[in-house]
Design a protein around this motif. Structure first.
Motif, PDB file in Angstrom:
ATOM      1  N   GLY A 152     109.732  10.030  -1.935  1.00  0.00           N
ATOM      2  CA  GLY A 152     109.675   8.887  -3.009  1.00  0.00           C
ATOM      3  C   GLY A 152     110.160   9.578  -4.221  1.00  0.00           C
ATOM      4  N   LEU A 153     109.809  10.669  -4.678  1.00  0.00           N
ATOM      5  CA  LEU A 153     110.318  11.361  -5.804  1.00  0.00           C
ATOM      6  C   LEU A 153     111.965  11.432  -5.682  1.00  0.00           C
ATOM      7  CD1 LEU A 153     109.992  12.661  -8.676  1.00  0.00           C
ATOM      8  CD2 LEU A 153     109.166  14.773  -7.433  1.00  0.00           C
ATOM      9  N   ALA A 154     112.235  11.822  -4.618  1.00  0.00           N
ATOM     10  CA  ALA A 154     113.869  11.881  -4.415  1.00  0.00           C
ATOM     11  C   ALA A 154     114.415  10.837  -4.397  1.00  0.00           C
ATOM     12  CB  ALA A 154     113.907  12.883  -3.338  1.00  0.00           C
ATOM     13  N   SER A 155     114.112   9.777  -3.801  1.00  0.00           N
ATOM     14  CA  SER A 155     114.560   8.498  -3.938  1.00  0.00           C
ATOM     15  C   SER A 155     114.790   7.897  -5.235  1.00  0.00           C
ATOM     16  CB  SER A 155     113.834   7.500  -2.912  1.00  0.00           C
ATOM     17  OG  SER A 155     113.958   7.908  -1.534  1.00  0.00           O
ATOM     18  N   ARG A 156     113.842   8.272  -6.032  1.00  0.00           N
ATOM     19  CA  ARG A 156     113.709   7.476  -7.523  1.00  0.00           C
ATOM     20  C   ARG A 156     114.757   8.262  -8.258  1.00  0.00           C
ATOM     21  NH1 ARG A 156     108.769   6.048  -5.265  1.00  0.00           N
ATOM     22  NH2 ARG A 156     107.824   4.451  -6.233  1.00  0.00           N
ATOM     23  N   ILE A 157     114.904   9.480  -8.083  1.00  0.00           N
ATOM     24  CA  ILE A 157     115.766  10.496  -8.715  1.00  0.00           C
ATOM     25  C   ILE A 157     117.266   9.879  -8.434  1.00  0.00           C
ATOM     26  CG2 ILE A 157     116.874  12.609  -9.300  1.00  0.00           C
ATOM     27  CD1 ILE A 157     113.895  13.685  -9.098  1.00  0.00           C
ATOM     28  N   ARG A 158     117.528   9.722  -7.090  1.00  0.00           N
ATOM     29  CA  ARG A 158     118.733   9.422  -6.545  1.00  0.00           C
ATOM     30  C   ARG A 158     119.113   8.047  -7.236  1.00  0.00           C
ATOM     31  NH1 ARG A 158     119.943   5.075  -3.373  1.00  0.00           N
ATOM     32  NH2 ARG A 158     121.638   5.101  -1.944  1.00  0.00           N
ATOM     33  N   ALA A 159     118.329   7.042  -7.309  1.00  0.00           N
ATOM     34  CA  ALA A 159     118.617   5.662  -7.907  1.00  0.00           C
ATOM     35  C   ALA A 159     119.170   5.955  -9.230  1.00  0.00           C
ATOM     36  CB  ALA A 159     117.206   4.818  -7.900  1.00  0.00           C
ATOM     37  N   ASP A 160     118.503   7.006 -10.107  1.00  0.00           N
ATOM     38  CA  ASP A 160     118.999   7.177 -11.663  1.00  0.00           C
ATOM     39  C   ASP A 160     120.392   7.742 -11.558  1.00  0.00           C
ATOM     40  OD1 ASP A 160     116.666   6.504 -12.842  1.00  0.00           O
ATOM     41  OD2 ASP A 160     116.056   8.190 -13.141  1.00  0.00           O
ATOM     42  N   GLU A 161     120.630   8.498 -10.617  1.00  0.00           N
ATOM     43  CA  GLU A 161     122.008   9.334 -10.482  1.00  0.00           C
ATOM     44  C   GLU A 161     123.088   8.498 -10.217  1.00  0.00           C
ATOM     45  OE1 GLU A 161     122.060  12.248 -11.764  1.00  0.00           O
ATOM     46  OE2 GLU A 161     120.067  13.125 -11.245  1.00  0.00           O
TER      47      GLU A 161
END
Length: 275
Positions: A152-161
């Motif tokens: 979930g952490l990686a998915s949220r950062i992906r959205a920001d990127e």
């Protein structure tokens, strides 16, 4: 990608449900340790690049405002979130010491000399970096699917990127409208940044995580290279090739028919290269 159960919740990067991590299951995952730790170093050092970019773009009020008030805070938030995860799951790892060593190394490489000759071309080059980070975090989310908090952490950062990519692309188009650089120069800038990314920050971050976690192996370059290759192979299985190719082609602004013609062969070539 099947969404982890935690993704349905309302937690965000400022409030990570660390208490829900199955520590017994995750703590033995060498792959997740190194991937999360290396990412935490790179994100936590992003303020240096931001300061350099702001100096480079002095006078561009709108861009500088976005860099200072949106991009840098969000990148640093990624670093805090990832470092909090690493410290919680692997509390015996000396994160501060390893990050300090990484940052000393990284700061010698991250200079204005590495920037493209014009701000417009640098915006195109930033699209490459944001493509790399967005696709990395998507692959990490897939790879960490059995650990829903990290996924979930990686998915949220992906959205920001992805959002950062859109901003850099928009600023690139603004520069291009005023002073078109030509596709060849754009292609050269994209290619140069792709080559730099392949040999740059990630390996540096991984090296410093490795030498602090396994000090007895610090002089064993073969062990480190084997680790690096192993992690690369694990991520390759989840790498979103189609997404990467589409994002990298966009700054070239090719005619629609030509984009369709080259996109398929490039995707197939990239998948073959990742075998």
């Amino acid at each position: 990608m099947q969404r982890p159960a935690s993704m349905a919740s309302t937690w965000n990067l400022d409030r990570i449900p660390l208490e829900s991590i199955d520590l017994q299951q995750v703590r033995c995952r060498e792959d997740l340790f190194y991937l999360a730790t290396a990412a935490s170093f790179i994100e936590s050092g992003s303020d240096l690049y931001t300061r350099n970019l702001i100096r480079y773009c002095t006078g561009e009020t709108e861009l500088v405002d976005w860099l200072q008030n949106r991009w840098e805070p969000e990148e640093m938030r990624h670093g805090r979130a990832l470092s909090a995860y690493v410290r919680h799951v692997w509390p015996k790892f000396d994160w501060e010491r390893a990050f300090a060593a990484f940052f000393e190394d990284y700061s010698r490489q991250c200079t204005l000399d590495e920037f493209e000759p014009t701000p417009g071309l640098e915006m195109a080059a930033r699209c490459v970096i944001e493509t790399g980070t967005a696709t990395f975090y998507q692959a990490l989310a897939e790879h960490a699917a059995e650990e829903p908090v990290l996924a979930g952490l990686a998915s949220r950062i992906r959205a920001d990127e992805i959002d950062h990519y859109k901003h850099f692309y928009r600023y690139f188009r603004q520069y291009r409208a005023g002073q078109p650089p030509g596709r060849l120069r754009v292609l050269t800038a994209l290619g140069r940044r792709v080559l730099e990314a392949r040999r740059g920050d990630a390996e540096c971050a991984l090296w410093h995580a490795f030498t602090v976690r396994q000090p007895e192996a610090a002089s064993d370059k073969a062990s480190f290279q084997a680790l690096n290759a192993r992690l690369g192979q694990q991520l390759k299985r989840h790498y979103p090739v189609t997404m990467a190719v589409k994002m990298l082609l966009k700054p070239l602004d090719l005619p629609t028919a030509l984009t369709r013609a080259v996109q398929g062969p490039l995707i197939r070539a990239a998948r073959w290269a990742l075998r």
